[in-house]
Motif scaffolding. Structure first.
Motif, PDB file in Angstrom:
ATOM      1  N   TRP A  75      -5.762   3.646  -6.424  1.00 30.99           N
ATOM      2  CA  TRP A  75      -4.631   4.137  -5.644  1.00 30.99           C
ATOM      3  C   TRP A  75      -3.538   3.091  -5.660  1.00 30.99           C
ATOM      4  CZ3 TRP A  75      -8.050   5.142  -0.742  1.00 30.99           C
ATOM      5  CH2 TRP A  75      -8.810   6.308  -0.930  1.00 30.99           C
ATOM      6  N   SER A  76      -2.312   3.555  -5.725  1.00 30.83           N
ATOM      7  CA  SER A  76      -1.191   2.642  -5.519  1.00 30.83           C
ATOM      8  C   SER A  76      -1.131   2.342  -4.018  1.00 30.83           C
ATOM      9  CB  SER A  76       0.113   3.300  -5.980  1.00 30.83           C
ATOM     10  OG  SER A  76       0.438   4.386  -5.109  1.00 30.83           O
ATOM     11  N   SER A  77      -0.338   1.370  -3.648  1.00 30.33           N
ATOM     12  CA  SER A  77      -0.181   1.052  -2.219  1.00 30.33           C
ATOM     13  C   SER A  77       0.380   2.255  -1.465  1.00 30.33           C
ATOM     14  CB  SER A  77       0.731  -0.162  -2.037  1.00 30.33           C
ATOM     15  OG  SER A  77       0.129  -1.300  -2.606  1.00 30.33           O
ATOM     16  N   ARG A  78       1.301   2.973  -2.086  1.00 31.07           N
ATOM     17  CA  ARG A  78       1.874   4.161  -1.448  1.00 31.07           C
ATOM     18  C   ARG A  78       0.833   5.273  -1.297  1.00 31.07           C
ATOM     19  NH1 ARG A  78       6.484   3.871   0.675  1.00 31.07           N
ATOM     20  NH2 ARG A  78       7.979   2.427  -0.147  1.00 31.07           N
ATOM     21  N   GLN A  79      -0.023   5.441  -2.306  1.00 35.20           N
ATOM     22  CA  GLN A  79      -1.080   6.451  -2.207  1.00 35.20           C
ATOM     23  C   GLN A  79      -2.071   6.088  -1.098  1.00 35.20           C
ATOM     24  OE1 GLN A  79      -2.180   6.187  -6.388  1.00 35.20           O
ATOM     25  NE2 GLN A  79      -1.612   8.338  -6.680  1.00 35.20           N
ATOM     26  N   LEU A  80      -2.393   4.809  -0.974  1.00 30.79           N
ATOM     27  CA  LEU A  80      -3.270   4.372   0.112  1.00 30.79           C
ATOM     28  C   LEU A  80      -2.597   4.638   1.455  1.00 30.79           C
ATOM     29  CD1 LEU A  80      -5.841   2.988   1.180  1.00 30.79           C
ATOM     30  CD2 LEU A  80      -4.632   0.795   0.918  1.00 30.79           C
ATOM     31  N   PHE A  83      -2.863   8.294   2.231  1.00 35.90           N
ATOM     32  CA  PHE A  83      -4.233   8.607   2.641  1.00 35.90           C
ATOM     33  C   PHE A  83      -4.466   8.192   4.101  1.00 35.90           C
ATOM     34  CE2 PHE A  83      -8.542   6.866   3.208  1.00 35.90           C
ATOM     35  CZ  PHE A  83      -9.293   8.023   3.064  1.00 35.90           C
ATOM     36  N   ILE A  84      -4.053   6.974   4.439  1.00 33.44           N
ATOM     37  CA  ILE A  84      -4.246   6.475   5.807  1.00 33.44           C
ATOM     38  C   ILE A  84      -3.391   7.255   6.789  1.00 33.44           C
ATOM     39  CG2 ILE A  84      -3.826   4.482   7.313  1.00 33.44           C
ATOM     40  CD1 ILE A  84      -4.840   2.741   4.941  1.00 33.44           C
ATOM     41  N   LYS A 111     -23.490   8.130  -2.031  1.00 37.96           N
ATOM     42  CA  LYS A 111     -23.516   9.519  -1.538  1.00 37.96           C
ATOM     43  C   LYS A 111     -22.927   9.627  -0.138  1.00 37.96           C
ATOM     44  CE  LYS A 111     -27.397  10.964  -4.338  1.00 37.96           C
ATOM     45  NZ  LYS A 111     -28.846  11.107  -4.416  1.00 37.96           N
ATOM     46  N   ARG A 112     -23.062   8.577   0.665  1.00 40.40           N
ATOM     47  CA  ARG A 112     -22.548   8.587   2.034  1.00 40.40           C
ATOM     48  C   ARG A 112     -21.021   8.465   2.066  1.00 40.40           C
ATOM     49  NH1 ARG A 112     -20.206   8.925   5.941  1.00 40.40           N
ATOM     50  NH2 ARG A 112     -20.672   8.245   8.051  1.00 40.40           N
ATOM     51  N   ALA A 113     -20.452   7.912   0.991  1.00 41.79           N
ATOM     52  CA  ALA A 113     -19.008   7.678   0.937  1.00 41.79           C
ATOM     53  C   ALA A 113     -18.236   8.987   0.811  1.00 41.79           C
ATOM     54  CB  ALA A 113     -18.674   6.758  -0.234  1.00 41.79           C
ATOM     55  N   ASP A 114     -17.155   9.077   1.564  1.00 42.99           N
ATOM     56  CA  ASP A 114     -16.242  10.219   1.448  1.00 42.99           C
ATOM     57  C   ASP A 114     -15.273  10.015   0.283  1.00 42.99           C
ATOM     58  OD1 ASP A 114     -16.869  11.845   3.963  1.00 42.99           O
ATOM     59  OD2 ASP A 114     -16.598   9.825   4.772  1.00 42.99           O
ATOM     60  N   HIS A 115     -14.977   8.750   0.004  1.00 39.36           N
ATOM     61  CA  HIS A 115     -14.082   8.379  -1.099  1.00 39.36           C
ATOM     62  C   HIS A 115     -14.612   7.105  -1.729  1.00 39.36           C
ATOM     63  CE1 HIS A 115     -11.012  11.251   0.159  1.00 39.36           C
ATOM     64  NE2 HIS A 115     -11.275  10.870   1.391  1.00 39.36           N
ATOM     65  N   VAL A 116     -14.365   6.959  -3.029  1.00 35.84           N
ATOM     66  CA  VAL A 116     -14.709   5.721  -3.730  1.00 35.84           C
ATOM     67  C   VAL A 116     -13.405   5.183  -4.317  1.00 35.84           C
ATOM     68  CG1 VAL A 116     -16.133   4.639  -5.493  1.00 35.84           C
ATOM     69  CG2 VAL A 116     -16.999   6.631  -4.257  1.00 35.84           C
ATOM     70  N   TRP A 117     -13.076   3.948  -3.922  1.00 38.12           N
ATOM     71  CA  TRP A 117     -11.783   3.338  -4.248  1.00 38.12           C
ATOM     72  C   TRP A 117     -12.010   2.088  -5.090  1.00 38.12           C
ATOM     73  CZ3 TRP A 117      -8.981  -0.032  -0.111  1.00 38.12           C
ATOM     74  CH2 TRP A 117      -7.756  -0.491  -0.604  1.00 38.12           C
ATOM     75  N   SER A 118     -11.258   1.973  -6.163  1.00 35.53           N
ATOM     76  CA  SER A 118     -11.277   0.777  -7.001  1.00 35.53           C
ATOM     77  C   SER A 118      -9.959   0.052  -6.820  1.00 35.53           C
ATOM     78  CB  SER A 118     -11.454   1.161  -8.470  1.00 35.53           C
ATOM     79  OG  SER A 118     -11.311   0.024  -9.293  1.00 35.53           O
ATOM     80  N   ALA A 140      -0.259  -0.856   3.798  1.00 34.43           N
ATOM     81  CA  ALA A 140      -0.208   0.592   4.035  1.00 34.43           C
ATOM     82  C   ALA A 140       0.381   0.883   5.409  1.00 34.43           C
ATOM     83  CB  ALA A 140      -1.598   1.199   3.906  1.00 34.43           C
ATOM     84  N   LEU A 141      -0.048   0.134   6.416  1.00 33.42           N
ATOM     85  CA  LEU A 141       0.508   0.315   7.765  1.00 33.42           C
ATOM     86  C   LEU A 141       1.988  -0.046   7.798  1.00 33.42           C
ATOM     87  CD1 LEU A 141      -2.459  -1.048   9.909  1.00 33.42           C
ATOM     88  CD2 LEU A 141      -1.723   1.344   9.681  1.00 33.42           C
ATOM     89  N   ALA A 142       2.358  -1.100   7.047  1.00 32.33           N
ATOM     90  CA  ALA A 142       3.774  -1.486   6.977  1.00 32.33           C
ATOM     91  C   ALA A 142       4.599  -0.382   6.325  1.00 32.33           C
ATOM     92  CB  ALA A 142       3.922  -2.799   6.207  1.00 32.33           C
ATOM     93  N   ILE A 143       4.073   0.242   5.284  1.00 30.68           N
ATOM     94  CA  ILE A 143       4.769   1.356   4.627  1.00 30.68           C
ATOM     95  C   ILE A 143       4.937   2.505   5.618  1.00 30.68           C
ATOM     96  CG2 ILE A 143       4.508   3.179   2.874  1.00 30.68           C
ATOM     97  CD1 ILE A 143       3.157   0.982   1.088  1.00 30.68           C
ATOM     98  N   LEU A 144       3.860   2.834   6.319  1.00 31.07           N
ATOM     99  CA  LEU A 144       3.915   3.948   7.280  1.00 31.07           C
ATOM    100  C   LEU A 144       4.891   3.688   8.419  1.00 31.07           C
ATOM    101  CD1 LEU A 144       0.110   4.805   7.484  1.00 31.07           C
ATOM    102  CD2 LEU A 144       1.915   6.177   6.397  1.00 31.07           C
ATOM    103  N   ASN A 145       5.021   2.406   8.797  1.00 28.96           N
ATOM    104  CA  ASN A 145       5.902   2.038   9.911  1.00 28.96           C
ATOM    105  C   ASN A 145       7.274   1.554   9.442  1.00 28.96           C
ATOM    106  OD1 ASN A 145       4.009   2.595  11.985  1.00 28.96           O
ATOM    107  ND2 ASN A 145       2.935   0.710  11.435  1.00 28.96           N
ATOM    108  N   ASN A 146       7.543   1.701   8.137  1.00 29.29           N
ATOM    109  CA  ASN A 146       8.817   1.253   7.546  1.00 29.29           C
ATOM    110  C   ASN A 146       9.112  -0.200   7.899  1.00 29.29           C
ATOM    111  OD1 ASN A 146      10.914   1.793   5.810  1.00 29.29           O
ATOM    112  ND2 ASN A 146      12.300   2.381   7.449  1.00 29.29           N
TER     113      ASN A 146
END
Length: 151
Positions: A75-80, A83-84, A111-118, A140-146
């Motif tokens: 995921w790019s930082s924006r994609q993360l 997602f968040i 199997k327990r994971a909802d997502h697998v991130w590299s 990611a939080l900084a992006i969301l909070n501009n």
């Protein structure tokens, strides 16, 4: 909603431990965060399975789990951030990020994971991975909070 990181062992490099602590503190200004360090498992042929038992035992059934794994989606930082942000708006479950052992994780954890991130096709030390994950969560939080950090 709360962030939680689950990883094996302590961060050994004091410089990286300081960075991890700094990013954890920054994240905590926006969102509760909890770090669960699971005691290392002694080497042996059942190491990965024993680690899995400890990792799974540290999670609640309601956790939304993101497993860090080289075979996961990048995921790019924006994609993360997207997602968040979506999780923040639609799901109040704790968002748990799992960093497994150096031998990988058992199928039960995968199997327990909802997502697998590299993070990258590159290989990083576990200490570095912890810092990179925390930095990306803060970003990611900084992006969301501009916040200017994301620029």
């Amino acid at each position: 909603m709360k962030f939680r990181l689950v990883w094996l062992g302590k961060t050994k490099d004091p410089n990286l431990a300081a960075l991890a602590k700094d990013f954890t503190s920054r994240i905590a200004h926006s969102l509760p965060i909890e770090i669960t360090e699971i005691r290392d498992v002694k080497p042996g042929k059942r190491r990965v399975e024993e680690e899995a038992e400890k990792i799974l035992g540290a999670m609640d059934a309601s956790d939304r789990v993101v497993l860090l794994d080289a075979g996961g989606s990048m995921w790019s930082s924006r994609q993360l951030a997207t997602f968040i942000g979506k999780h923040l708006n639609e799901d109040q479950r704790r968002l748990t990020f799992v960093i497994g052992g150096f031998e990988g994780v058992a199928d039960s954890v995968r199997k327990r994971a909802d997502h697998v991130w590299s993070l990258s096709p590159l290989t990083f030390t576990h200490d570095m991975t912890r810092v990179l994950v925390l930095e990306q969560l803060y970003r990611a939080l900084a992006i969301l909070n501009n916040h200017p950090y994301s620029k």
